[in-house]
Write an enzyme that holds these catalytic residues in place. Sequence first.
Site, PDB file in Angstrom:
ATOM      1  N   ASP A  22     -22.715  23.104 -30.634  1.00 37.52           N
ATOM      2  CA  ASP A  22     -22.283  21.817 -31.219  1.00 37.52           C
ATOM      3  C   ASP A  22     -20.834  21.839 -31.672  1.00 37.52           C
ATOM      4  OD1 ASP A  22     -22.751  23.378 -33.535  1.00 37.52           O
ATOM      5  OD2 ASP A  22     -23.819  21.780 -34.616  1.00 37.52           O
ATOM      6  N   GLY A 103     -31.992  28.560 -47.173  1.00 36.19           N
ATOM      7  CA  GLY A 103     -31.155  29.498 -46.433  1.00 36.19           C
ATOM      8  C   GLY A 103     -31.906  30.198 -45.325  1.00 36.19           C
ATOM      9  N   GLY A 105     -32.458  29.005 -42.119  1.00 37.47           N
ATOM     10  CA  GLY A 105     -32.167  28.576 -40.751  1.00 37.47           C
ATOM     11  C   GLY A 105     -32.897  27.311 -40.341  1.00 37.47           C
ATOM     12  N   SER A 107     -32.173  24.396 -41.899  1.00 35.36           N
ATOM     13  CA  SER A 107     -31.285  23.322 -42.364  1.00 35.36           C
ATOM     14  C   SER A 107     -31.669  22.744 -43.715  1.00 35.36           C
ATOM     15  CB  SER A 107     -31.188  22.194 -41.325  1.00 35.36           C
ATOM     16  OG  SER A 107     -30.574  22.690 -40.189  1.00 35.36           O
ATOM     17  N   SER A 108     -32.003  23.634 -44.649  1.00 33.25           N
ATOM     18  CA  SER A 108     -32.268  23.149 -46.008  1.00 33.25           C
ATOM     19  C   SER A 108     -31.019  22.489 -46.584  1.00 33.25           C
ATOM     20  CB  SER A 108     -32.735  24.298 -46.906  1.00 33.25           C
ATOM     21  OG  SER A 108     -31.824  25.377 -46.860  1.00 33.25           O
ATOM     22  N   ASP A 150     -27.293  19.657 -37.391  1.00 36.54           N
ATOM     23  CA  ASP A 150     -28.335  19.714 -38.421  1.00 36.54           C
ATOM     24  C   ASP A 150     -28.469  18.380 -39.143  1.00 36.54           C
ATOM     25  OD1 ASP A 150     -28.185  22.302 -37.593  1.00 36.54           O
ATOM     26  OD2 ASP A 150     -27.346  23.098 -39.449  1.00 36.54           O
ATOM     27  N   TYR A 199     -19.614  33.037 -38.853  1.00 39.01           N
ATOM     28  CA  TYR A 199     -19.721  31.714 -38.199  1.00 39.01           C
ATOM     29  C   TYR A 199     -18.331  31.161 -37.860  1.00 39.01           C
ATOM     30  CZ  TYR A 199     -21.251  26.905 -37.276  1.00 39.01           C
ATOM     31  OH  TYR A 199     -21.490  25.684 -36.679  1.00 39.01           O
TER      32      TYR A 199
HETATM   33  C1  GLA Z   1     -25.657  26.032 -38.148  1.00 37.79           C
HETATM   34  C2  GLA Z   1     -24.651  24.879 -38.142  1.00 37.79           C
HETATM   35  C3  GLA Z   1     -24.854  23.989 -36.914  1.00 37.79           C
HETATM   36  C4  GLA Z   1     -24.881  24.809 -35.631  1.00 37.79           C
HETATM   37  C5  GLA Z   1     -25.836  25.998 -35.764  1.00 37.79           C
HETATM   38  C6  GLA Z   1     -25.757  26.915 -34.570  1.00 37.79           C
HETATM   39  O1  GLA Z   1     -26.963  25.553 -38.306  1.00 37.79           O
HETATM   40  O2  GLA Z   1     -24.777  24.102 -39.307  1.00 37.79           O
HETATM   41  O3  GLA Z   1     -23.854  22.997 -36.863  1.00 37.79           O
HETATM   42  O4  GLA Z   1     -23.591  25.226 -35.280  1.00 37.79           O
HETATM   43  O5  GLA Z   1     -25.561  26.759 -36.927  1.00 37.79           O
HETATM   44  O6  GLA Z   1     -26.179  26.240 -33.440  1.00 37.79           O
END
Ligand code: GLA
Length: 341
Positions: A22, A103, A105, A107-108, A150, A199
């Site tokens: 993304d 935390g 993964g 998307s909290s 997310d 990241y």
């Molecule tokens: C996190 C970021 C997203 C995306 C993912 C990896 O969740 O918030 O925007 O980059 O990592 O796909």
Amino acid sequence: MAGDHVRVRAPGRVNLIGDHTDHTGGLVLPAAIDLETVVEGQRGGAEVVLRSDGDPEVAVVPLAVADPAEVAPGWARYVAGVVVEARPPEGFTGTVTTTLPLGGGLSSSAALEVALVLSLRPDLGDALSVARLGQRAEHRATGVPCGIMDQLASAGGRAGHALLIDCHTLAVEPVPLPDDLDVVVVDSGQARRLEGSPYAERAAQCRAAEAVIGPLREAPPGTEVAIADPVVRARARHVLGENARVRAAATALRGRDHALLGALLRESHASLRDDFAVSTPTLDALVGRLAAAPGVWGARLTGAGFGGCVVAVAERGALDEWGPETWWRVRPSDGATVEVR
Ligand code: GLA
């Protein structure tokens, strides 16, 4: 209006496939899930005051807050990020509750941002505006240059569907999930934070690749051979392959080709491990065990990596006895909703 009782729910998301695509405007295939964050309370005053079931420390954020990154406790930074970006006309007093692992993964943080945006600015309306604002709030709060996936999955989810999102045009195409397929999320137990993780470095390596071969979203797999730096070349190889896998996975879902879908998930994990270098031995071992379990079509890490959760697609009930890790059979759900009384 001040005094009205507001209740906003915003779901987390699982990404079926398409990670680290993304931030270069590529393709992703997430679904909003039935684990969610709820913000409930009343508008009014000149502060946002929130109690959370996840942290004993109350967030008290004045509407005039200057720098969200300086705010304490840590979770109040997300509140401050939304306040700075949303510029609400009045404050809010209420509670935050969640069924999402924090935390992990799923998307909290995006669910919190989306729920807060809609609590403070119910006039915003469409999912994309809400998501964009939530994404900017995340940048402000954490400094992590995350993409839009997310927040857009949380704001714009569709029950029973994954969302094929083109992160450049922001076109969203719902793809129905076959009802004989279980989507199971397993928590690796390995905690991770994106702040301080590589990241931002990975995102910078993608930009370095684009300086050589142009926009990664437009480059077919194989184009990366023109990149001299072997690390940057590997990062690009992941992104080009992953964009192609997302397209193929959407086709596999529509055609109910579960074996192909599973193979694409396994390839995605290998690419995130070997070329993008965001997996961990814990995630690799868990994906290996899941992928070898009877009735499982495929498994991969989901989200940014460095720990967190793994997603598996399986025949109905195949993972019902899974252990010892915590797991959820998630249902693709509608995006965020607002109730005002
Ligand atoms: C996190 C970021 C997203 C995306 C993912 C990896 O969740 O918030 O925007 O980059 O990592 O796909």
